[in-house]
Design an enzyme around this catalytic site. Structure first.
Site, short mmCIF file in Angstrom:
data_model
loop_
_atom_site.label_atom_id
_atom_site.label_comp_id
_atom_site.label_asym_id
_atom_site.label_seq_id
_atom_site.Cartn_x
_atom_site.Cartn_y
_atom_site.Cartn_z
N LYS A 228 0.88 -1.17 0.00
CA LYS A 228 0.00 0.00 0.00
C LYS A 228 0.92 1.22 0.00
O LYS A 228 1.50 1.58 1.01
CB LYS A 228 -0.92 0.03 1.21
CG LYS A 228 -1.92 1.17 1.14
CD LYS A 228 -2.83 1.22 2.34
CE LYS A 228 -3.90 2.29 2.14
NZ LYS A 228 -3.36 3.61 1.79
N ARG A 233 -3.25 8.83 -4.87
CA ARG A 233 -3.96 7.94 -5.80
C ARG A 233 -4.32 8.72 -7.06
O ARG A 233 -4.80 9.87 -6.99
CB ARG A 233 -5.23 7.43 -5.11
CG ARG A 233 -6.10 6.49 -5.96
CD ARG A 233 -5.73 5.07 -5.78
NE ARG A 233 -6.60 4.17 -6.52
CZ ARG A 233 -7.71 3.62 -6.04
NH1 ARG A 233 -8.10 3.91 -4.80
NH2 ARG A 233 -8.41 2.78 -6.77
N ARG A 248 -8.01 11.03 -6.87
CA ARG A 248 -9.19 10.32 -6.38
C ARG A 248 -10.32 11.28 -6.05
O ARG A 248 -11.50 10.95 -6.13
CB ARG A 248 -8.83 9.53 -5.12
CG ARG A 248 -9.85 8.49 -4.73
CD ARG A 248 -9.50 7.84 -3.42
NE ARG A 248 -9.92 8.66 -2.30
CZ ARG A 248 -9.81 8.30 -1.03
NH1 ARG A 248 -9.24 7.15 -0.73
NH2 ARG A 248 -10.23 9.08 -0.06
N GLU A 276 -0.49 4.92 -8.06
CA GLU A 276 -0.09 5.85 -7.00
C GLU A 276 1.00 6.77 -7.53
O GLU A 276 2.01 6.29 -8.08
CB GLU A 276 0.43 5.09 -5.80
CG GLU A 276 0.37 5.85 -4.51
CD GLU A 276 -0.97 5.76 -3.82
OE1 GLU A 276 -1.14 6.43 -2.78
OE2 GLU A 276 -1.86 5.03 -4.30
N ARG A 393 -16.44 -0.51 -1.49
CA ARG A 393 -17.19 -1.76 -1.39
C ARG A 393 -16.43 -2.74 -0.50
O ARG A 393 -15.21 -2.72 -0.43
CB ARG A 393 -17.35 -2.40 -2.78
CG ARG A 393 -17.91 -1.50 -3.86
CD ARG A 393 -19.38 -1.17 -3.63
NE ARG A 393 -19.92 -0.34 -4.70
CZ ARG A 393 -20.59 -0.82 -5.75
NH1 ARG A 393 -20.79 -2.14 -5.87
NH2 ARG A 393 -21.06 -0.01 -6.68
N LYS A 399 -7.62 -3.05 2.65
CA LYS A 399 -6.37 -2.45 3.13
C LYS A 399 -5.94 -3.21 4.38
O LYS A 399 -6.76 -3.43 5.27
CB LYS A 399 -6.57 -0.97 3.48
CG LYS A 399 -6.95 -0.08 2.33
CD LYS A 399 -7.08 1.37 2.76
CE LYS A 399 -8.30 1.60 3.64
NZ LYS A 399 -8.53 3.05 3.90
#
Length: 530
Positions: A228, A233, A248, A276, A393, A399
């Site tokens: 991550k 993003r 984002r 990213e 969702r 994460k």
């Protein structure tokens, strides 16, 4: 405006998703087109900018209501919302009128170009023409802080019900750089414009923090793991011989990261990647602080470009050869992305996010423990069979962040919150020991329960030493464990450090203030993780 007020009331009086969708769909079916368009804009975060300062609104409202300003301020403290306070204290309107939402938005937008002398009579006239909920909503438009408790996903569902257009198509049409002033209901909602589609990003797929143990997700073979990354993003779009970079938050960032223009030289037309944006040098990502120097700048000096060059760490492929491939399972999208990126030369501003290969969950947990040393926030887990969906969702993307850093600190200042917490002290300043002195180093306002906020509020009121406007200096008696995601050096803070995403992890009632951490402890964390 009455139709919009009825919609607001219907949404405000229920927490049931189906009831909200039904109310929105009914509104979209009968409201004037201009009002429908502005409602979609407001629910998408594209509301008019603040037209007048809060200070002037308070003064004018108190004057019109015949109240001393101090009494208005006390009322505001109790109510907790400026728009609602004004609506409550003003006398009834002289004669209510029912003009459409679009009229009042146009009025608010025109105010922005006027000086205060010209603004005041127009705002007073609006207050005289609106009553009840309509007046409250007009005040919300004035203050620029409009929220209606409706997610964009829920709004899209209602639009689909009202228009018959599929939710994925509508979600895609609502992305990108559009404004209610420059488009129409027909162009935005009902027509799929190929020219607008050229730069339009796809709705981002967002993940939840993993719940419970990773083993509960099932067989490891069903899952793909990767780092991550600690960056911004973004979606990189190459279409029509041009490139576009979207955040984002649907902000067009193309000009801020000129290095990515070279992507047009290496990627086929009709390519959209999700990834990213990272400051990247010598084969490794740089700390987020390096990237932060470029955030918010419209033009980046050559020195900063040289010190913090960026790449897109690509981790998904959404469009290939001009075809939307989001419905293809992630495993296949990843294979196509790998073929596209793995042979790019080092000078290309794109990297392939490497897989964190694992055969069992225990082994993956061991890799996760090394996240900070690798300069990342943890792991992402993606089901190999999953399509690329829109919005947040549960089920297919998770994460798995590394545990936060923590420090025990002493609360030294307190300030009341806003909205429903306007009567509670919720915003605190914390300090650590530097010899015999307490040095402030961070603020935090989240992490406690309502019951704990009530208890600490009662204590603050009894233990205030000094007042500085809304801020109270309190007796240094309570220790809190502060959690944070990162630490960096800062010349703007007396402590010399700044924390990323600080919040209160727990109230350490078991710990005396003498045992709180020290500035030396913070500096050690800075040396290790900064």
């Amino acid at each position: 405006m009455r139709e919009f007020a009825r919609l607001f009331t219907a949404l405000d009086q229920t927490t049931r998703t189906n009831a909200k969708v039904a109310a929105l769909a009914e509104y979209f079916d009968r409201a004037p087109e201009a009002d429908r368009l502005w409602t979609v804009a407001i629910l998408s975060g594209r509301r008019p900018k603040r037209a007048v300062t809060a200070t002037r609104l308070r003064e004018w409202a108190a004057e019109r209501a015949g109240l001393p300003l101090w009494l208005f301020e006390e009322s505001y403290t109790i109510v907790g919302d400026l728009a609602e306070t004004i609506a409550l204290i003003l006398p009834p309107p002289a004669e209510e009128v029912d003009l459409p939402l679009s009229h009042w938005i146009a009025e608010v937008r025109q105010l922005a170009a006027l000086d205060e002398v010209a603004k005041k009579p127009r705002i007073l006239a609006a207050w005289e023409a609106l009553g009840g909920t309509e007046r409250f909503l007009y005040n919300k438009l004035l203050t620029g802080g409009f929220r209606m408790g409706v997610s964009q996903t829920l709004m899209t569902r209602a639009l689909s019900k009202a228009t018959g257009i599929s939710e994925p198509d509508l979600a895609h049409r609502l992305m990108g750089d559009w404004s209610a002033e420059a488009t129409s209901w027909e162009a935005l909602i009902l027509t799929d414009d190929p020219t607008a589609r050229l730069s339009r990003p796809y709705p981002f797929y967002l993940a939840y923090q993993i719940e419970g143990a990773a083993e509960d997700l099932g067989p490891p073979d069903d899952w793909f793991a990767e780092w991550k990354w600690d960056g911004i993003r973004g979606q990189l779009i190459c279409r029509g011989g041009e490139h576009f970079l979207w955040s984002r938050g649907e902000e067009l960032m193309t000009d801020r990261f000129p290095e990515l223009a070279a992507a047009r030289d290496w990627l086929p037309d009709g390519t959209v990647m999700d990834g990213e944006i990272l400051a990247f040098a010598d084969g490794h990502p740089l700390p987020f602080a390096a990237l932060q120097r470029r955030i918010g700048r419209k033009t980046v000096p050559k020195k900063v470009l040289a010190e913090a060059p960026v790449v897109l760490m690509a981790y998904d492929l959404l469009e290939e050869g001009g075809q939307d491939i989001r419905e293809i399972p992630f495993g296949e999208r990843r294979a196509r992305l790998t073929r596209l990126v793995e042979d790019l030369p080092p000078e290309a501003p794109i990297r392939l996010s490497p897989e964190a290969a694992f055969t069992d969950w225990t082994g993956l947990a061991t890799q996760r423990e090394g996240s900070r040393e690798a300069g990342v926030e943890g792991l992402m887990l993606k089901r190999r069979a999953a399509p690329y969906l829109s919005g947040r969702r549960k089920g297919d993307w998770w994460k798995w962040k590394v545990d936060p850093l923590t420090i025990d600190a002493v609360m030294i200042y307190a300030q009341a919150g806003h909205g429903r917490r306007a009567n509670l002290y919720t915003d605190f300043t914390f300090a650590v020991w530097d010899g015999p002195d307490l040095v402030p180093f961070t603020k935090a306002y989240s992490g406690l329960t309502d019951a704990e906020f009530n208890r600490i509020t009662a204590w603050v009121r009894k233990n205030t030493l000094e007042r500085f406007g809304p801020v109270r200096r309190v007796t240094p008696r309570h220790v809190f464990e502060i959690a944070f995601e990162g630490i960096q050096a800062s010349t703007r803070h007396k402590s010399g450090v700044a924390l990323r995403f600080p919040r209160m992890l727990r109230w350490r009632e078991d710990k005396p203030v003498e045992e709180a951490n020290t500035l030396a402890d913070l500096e050690a964390l800075l040396q290790q993780y900064g």
